[in-house]
Design an enzyme around this catalytic site. Structure first.
Site, PDB file in Angstrom:
ATOM      1  N   THR A 152       0.840  -1.199   0.000  1.00 43.86           N
ATOM      2  CA  THR A 152       0.000   0.000   0.000  1.00 43.86           C
ATOM      3  C   THR A 152       0.871   1.244   0.000  1.00 43.86           C
ATOM      4  O   THR A 152       2.002   1.243   0.485  1.00 43.86           O
ATOM      5  CB  THR A 152      -0.923   0.038   1.224  1.00 43.86           C
ATOM      6  OG1 THR A 152      -0.118   0.066   2.427  1.00 43.86           O
ATOM      7  CG2 THR A 152      -1.850  -1.162   1.257  1.00 43.86           C
TER       8      THR A 152
ATOM      9  N   GLU B 149      -4.295   4.505   3.398  1.00 39.01           N
ATOM     10  CA  GLU B 149      -3.416   3.610   2.647  1.00 39.01           C
ATOM     11  C   GLU B 149      -4.136   3.121   1.396  1.00 39.01           C
ATOM     12  O   GLU B 149      -5.249   2.597   1.470  1.00 39.01           O
ATOM     13  CB  GLU B 149      -2.990   2.421   3.503  1.00 39.01           C
ATOM     14  CG  GLU B 149      -2.217   2.826   4.755  1.00 39.01           C
ATOM     15  CD  GLU B 149      -1.767   1.611   5.564  1.00 39.01           C
ATOM     16  OE1 GLU B 149      -1.004   0.795   5.033  1.00 39.01           O
ATOM     17  OE2 GLU B 149      -2.222   1.490   6.717  1.00 39.01           O
TER      18      GLU B 149
END
Length: 322
Positions: free
Chosen positions: A212, A260
């Site tokens: 991420t 994220e």
């Protein structure tokens, strides 16, 4: 589009112009009606259009610490204003001294002496001057003295968002805070966006096979409620579909709220240190703590699958967000 920072940036030989004034946070569909009318009126008259806004917001200067969550930073507002055809964005530093200008002094010092306004376009709820004592009626009254017209635009657009409540920045912030990013998009006319720099996090996503981009958002950003969303990550001129997690990483007992973005079907991306933007299309699920790593991985895989489906369905019937 030209950008001026302060009254001193206005050219001394500046001629007549069409002006609209406001915070314009989010540049939502109501704002777009006002600025669009200002642009159209300027073109009819053959003169430039000017949007006047402030930094910081007047409420923050008058009551420090009262800063509401921001829907769009100034550079994003400038991009959106440019797309609407605005010729000039003037950002006035809102100091304590400036806040003490009476409505009449504001008109003279800004609209008359500096911008030479020929027409001022505002929403019906526009207020200005010390303690927001001025309104559109007073603005129009002074127009007779200083040779400018005032046009009032009804910015109270309504839709399904907020149960039919009039569109506003306040409504948009509430919808974002509740995680209703689809409702916020209806008000804005586009997906809600947050921006920031990609920083190094715990790298757990990479270790789990779902890397991420950990986005350190700009100060005071209006961030959606904790949960998982479908959307896009914008980086280096590229728009990439993503599953986006907002929250504290409860499975790992996180202590900091993060945004994220897991870019879908892409490997090997190196985004560290880049300024990126994240657009929120739809809510997928709330945050949850799982009994095992296996259950977490299964949930993430489902999140990515669902996000991909939502994005593909959206892109099949509309253009990608700008």
């Amino acid at each position: 589009m030209q950008r001026w920072h302060g009254l001193e940036d206005i050219p001394q030989d500046w001629g007549r112009s069409v002006v609209t004034i406001g915070s314009y946070d989010g540049v939502h569909r109501g704002h777009q009606l006002i600025t669009g009318r200002a642009v159209d009126r300027a073109r009819e008259l053959g003169i430039p259009s000017v949007v006047v806004t402030f930094d910081p917001r007047p409420s923050e200067a008058v009551r420090p610490g009262s800063h509401p969550p921001l829907l769009a930073p100034h550079h994003r507002r400038a991009e959106l204003m440019a797309e609407l055809g605005v010729d000039v964005l003037l950002i006035i530093p809102f100091t304590t001294e400036f806040s003490k200008l009476s409505p009449a002094d504001f008109v003279v010092k800004v609209l008359v002496e500096k911008l030479h306004a020929k027409c001022v376009v505002e929403g019906s709820n526009f207020r200005f001057g010390h303690k927001a004592a001025g309104n559109v009626a007073f603005l129009a009254e002074l127009g007779h003295t200083y040779d400018y017209q005032v046009e009032v635009v009804d910015l109270f657009v309504r839709g399904e968002a907020g149960g039919g409540e009039p569109f506003s920045s306040t409504l948009t912030r509430r919808l974002v805070a509740e995680g209703d990013v689809e409702g916020a998009a209806e008000v804005l006319g586009r997906p809600h966006r947050v921006e920031g720099v990609v920083v190094r996090g715990g790298r757990r996503g990479r270790e789990l096979g779902f890397p991420t981009a950990n986005v350190e958002t700009l100060p005071h950003t209006a961030t959606p409620a904790d949960g998982v969303y479908a959307g896009w990550l914008h980086a280096q001129g590229e728009t990439m579909p993503a599953a986006i997690s907002v929250g504290m990483n409860p499975h790992f007992d996180g202590t900091e709220r993060t945004v994220e973005a897991c870019v879908i079907d892409r490997v090997g991306l190196d985004l560290y240190g880049l300024h990126v933007a994240v657009d929120f299309l739809a809510f997928v699920r709330g945050q949850a703590k799982f009994d095992s790593i296996e259950a977490l991985l299964e949930a993430i895989a489902d999140d990515v699958k669902r996000a991909r489906e939502l994005i593909e369905a959206y892109e099949a019937v509309s253009d990608r967000p700008k």
